[in-house]
Design a protein around this motif. Sequence first.
Motif, short mmCIF file in Angstrom:
data_model
loop_
_atom_site.label_atom_id
_atom_site.label_comp_id
_atom_site.label_asym_id
_atom_site.label_seq_id
_atom_site.Cartn_x
_atom_site.Cartn_y
_atom_site.Cartn_z
N GLN A 303 0.85 -1.19 0.00
CA GLN A 303 0.00 0.00 0.00
C GLN A 303 0.89 1.24 0.00
OE1 GLN A 303 -3.35 -0.33 -0.01
NE2 GLN A 303 -3.36 -2.55 0.35
N LEU A 304 0.33 2.35 -0.44
CA LEU A 304 0.90 3.66 -0.16
C LEU A 304 0.06 4.28 0.95
CD1 LEU A 304 1.80 5.42 -3.56
CD2 LEU A 304 3.37 4.66 -1.77
N VAL A 305 0.71 4.68 2.04
CA VAL A 305 -0.02 5.23 3.18
C VAL A 305 0.55 6.60 3.52
CG1 VAL A 305 -0.54 2.93 4.10
CG2 VAL A 305 1.52 4.13 4.87
N MET A 316 -0.78 13.42 -1.67
CA MET A 316 -0.94 11.99 -1.87
C MET A 316 -0.17 11.25 -0.78
SD MET A 316 -0.23 11.72 -6.00
CE MET A 316 -0.08 9.93 -5.86
N PRO A 317 -0.53 10.01 -0.48
CA PRO A 317 0.31 9.21 0.41
C PRO A 317 1.56 8.76 -0.35
CG PRO A 317 -1.54 7.91 -0.36
CD PRO A 317 -1.76 9.30 -0.89
N TYR A 318 2.70 8.76 0.31
CA TYR A 318 3.95 8.41 -0.36
C TYR A 318 4.74 7.32 0.35
CZ TYR A 318 3.40 12.60 -3.24
OH TYR A 318 2.94 13.55 -4.12
N THR A 319 4.29 6.86 1.51
CA THR A 319 5.05 5.88 2.26
C THR A 319 4.63 4.47 1.84
OG1 THR A 319 5.23 7.36 4.15
CG2 THR A 319 5.63 5.02 4.55
N LEU A 320 5.57 3.71 1.32
CA LEU A 320 5.29 2.32 0.97
C LEU A 320 5.13 1.50 2.25
CD1 LEU A 320 7.66 1.65 -2.04
CD2 LEU A 320 5.20 1.22 -2.00
N GLN A 321 4.10 0.68 2.27
CA GLN A 321 3.85 -0.21 3.40
C GLN A 321 3.68 -1.62 2.85
OE1 GLN A 321 1.06 0.77 6.86
NE2 GLN A 321 -0.17 -0.71 5.70
N VAL A 322 4.52 -2.52 3.30
CA VAL A 322 4.50 -3.90 2.82
C VAL A 322 4.13 -4.81 3.98
CG1 VAL A 322 5.78 -5.74 1.68
CG2 VAL A 322 6.24 -3.35 1.09
N ASN A 323 3.06 -5.57 3.80
CA ASN A 323 2.57 -6.47 4.85
C ASN A 323 2.38 -5.74 6.17
OD1 ASN A 323 2.78 -8.54 2.95
ND2 ASN A 323 4.86 -9.07 3.59
N GLY A 324 1.90 -4.49 6.06
CA GLY A 324 1.61 -3.69 7.24
C GLY A 324 2.79 -2.97 7.84
#
Length: 836
Positions: A303-305, A316-324
């Motif tokens: 996700q981008l959060v 826009m959200p710019y932080t990559l989130q992988v598996n939470g």
Amino acid sequence: MSRPPASSTPPSLQTLNGAWELAPSLDEQWRFRGLHTGAPQAVGAFARTAWMPARVPGSVHADLLRAGVIPDVRVGLHSVEAEWVAARQWVYRRTFRVDLPAGGRLWLRFGGVDWAATVFLDGEELGRLEGAQATSRLRLPDLERHTKHSLVVVLDAPPAGQGQLGRTSQTRTLRPRYGYWWDFCTRLIQVGLVGDVTLERDGGAALLDVAALVSLSADGRRGQVRVDVAHDGAEDLPVTATLTHPDGRQETRTGRADDLCFDLAEPQLWWPRGLGEQPRYHLSAQLDGSAPVSCRFGVRDVQLVHNAASAARGAMPYTLQVNGVPVYARGFNVLPVDMTAGMDGAPERERAVIEYAAAAHATLLRFNGVAPFASQTMLEACDDLGVLVWQELPLTSSGTDNVPPALETFGSVLDAGLPPLLRRLHGHPSVALLGAGNELTGADRRPVHSEHPTIAHMLTHVRRAGLTQPFMPTSPSGPTYDLDETVARTRPEDLHDVHGPWHYRGVRDSYRPHAISRALMHSEFGCQAPARERSLRRFVRPDPWPMDDRVPEVVHHGEWWLMRHRVEEVFGPVADLRRYVLLGQAAQGDVLRHALTWNRSRVGECSAALVWQLNEPWPNAHNTAVLEYDLSPKLAYYRCREANAPYALHWGLDAPVAAATLTLRPAVLADTPGRGRVELRQLTPGGTCVWERHLDVTWPGEATSLSLPIIGEPTLLRGRVLDDAGALLAESEQWVAPDRPTPFAALADLPDTRIHVDTDGSQLTVTNAGRVAAPWLSLEALEDGLEVFSDSGFTLLPGESRSVTATLRGLDGAARPFTLSVQAVNVAPVHVEVTP
């Protein structure tokens, strides 16, 4: 990972890769001469066609190079001499016998043609092909099995296109534009059969491809794999799918092609590098009478959060989130390893580029819209090594306008070209982020949004393809296009995702933008440097000095990136190539480390920092790449690796010069919280300590502001980060100087010193046996290969020794003996033999 057993299906595929023949044709000369018929030509008034050997898959340029028809386009001005290649049609031919069983349907399958072609079998037209990454199938009659058949493919002349200084709004194909000329490569418009060519037989229906469409529960403990089978005529036939888990367990389902799925309990998640393992699943599908199809895939949620800053700014959200888990994205923009398809060793070089990125602690690589999609070799390497990928679709900026083509004129192009491109991304867990293209704007140069009709249409195709990754309308995404200093000082809230700067502009202007930036994402920035002396003499000219616009070959190999005037502003007059290369590469490394650590110091505000660029597809004299064309690392590669390491020291300098005192804000940059000690020293080139501080620190935490005295000569800052137990976590060096014209001239004019190098296998001990510093000691292999060195570009003060490991690997991965050159500005090259 255990693999499923090999299929016992009768032979249904026959490769037609390998040896072909090739000939040029002006306009439709091929038709006049009957080349499409495969018939021999009689002696007569018209000269017979001279055929040359060709390889498929490959490219016309690669074949012409091997045949000696064109000179090496990588050298000197030779690429100009080869521009005629794109002004021809090209004819490929071969003969074959059908080795597949009789009966059923017979197909000819092309994995890609650059860019369009007509296919003839035994003199009869079969059909048309278009698209370098589009697979095409042409139905064949039931051919006689014991007869030789003639296969001829006539390539159209390449379509018109625009290089970097054209108009994006006039784009009419999805052909990558960099081959029409870009600042990092020459004009080399490719043509060729770039994909596999195969004969395929089926019993009346065929499986063409299979992909795994994965959905995952919010807690990651349950998942579902929908089997997406591309087929021809198998709607109502029983398809058998087998799922092999990373631990070797297998499940099998049989049913309609559009109604197959598997449930996953406690799926084994794929993680980015440093956060966990990279397990892969295997999915295969079988249908009686057809060749089986299979794929590998990973299970993960991306996700981008928002972070607090992007939420507060309405960005826009710019932080990559992988598996939470949020991931600070640090890494590079990546390009193909070669402009010319089919060059020897390309897959091995592609894998090596990703290995270099992983070794430099990259977590995200951006493949932008100017160049072709990341190759399957590169994507597989990213999957294996846990490196995330940001893949943009093939649209890019231009010098005149950056406006996406209107949907009315481009929609049909997208409808035809995007589905096969997007399907290539399925199954790659590394692909975490998608984008419509590079630096797309409105007429006002403000980045476009997802509401733009063309961008919205591209997103529709992305979702229709079953790709669920976050989607960026472009990068930079605005509202401000670049890292503008005025905006940074007056409207920092407008710095969302920005690009630039890229040019070396001396000891203040190169540094200041990064120190005052408040960008939420810095997805492209760079600094140029000259290539190694060995590369320059090999690819540019034997004597490229004076490395400015008086030398046509230097201009040809990077006309936007000349920097001798800037180097001399900082270091004073430079009289020879060897010193110029070292000083230019030292400057690039210093600027990139400065930019990376400033961005990383703002974790919580800044979500990503990506250097432009990791590698180059053509050898440049000056360029922003940190790996040269032959994959030799510049000194900047090591400084990027230092800045991106799990632990790094941020100096917190605005610039490396000051009038009387310099303000430091040292901070520990770490992937995990901790506490320890920072030791700082300031030393003269003779080794005398003039300032020292020891700080007890906690990270993350507020940086301590310190005043450093600036004396009358350049001095070296040394910093070390230790944990509570005294173990070394990170170290860094930074030269500083008085703020005056040519502030670092004294370093360029240091008296010569003596270096000793002792070797014990790949372990080296380098000692400065002289009385003055040896700045920016550069370690280089004199033979071709992949350098795996623990460091390069460091300084040795008088009497100091440093242990370094140095290995040279071939493209096969094996270590090999080599000659190592060690040199500095005031150290003539010392050569030692290294035996692994």
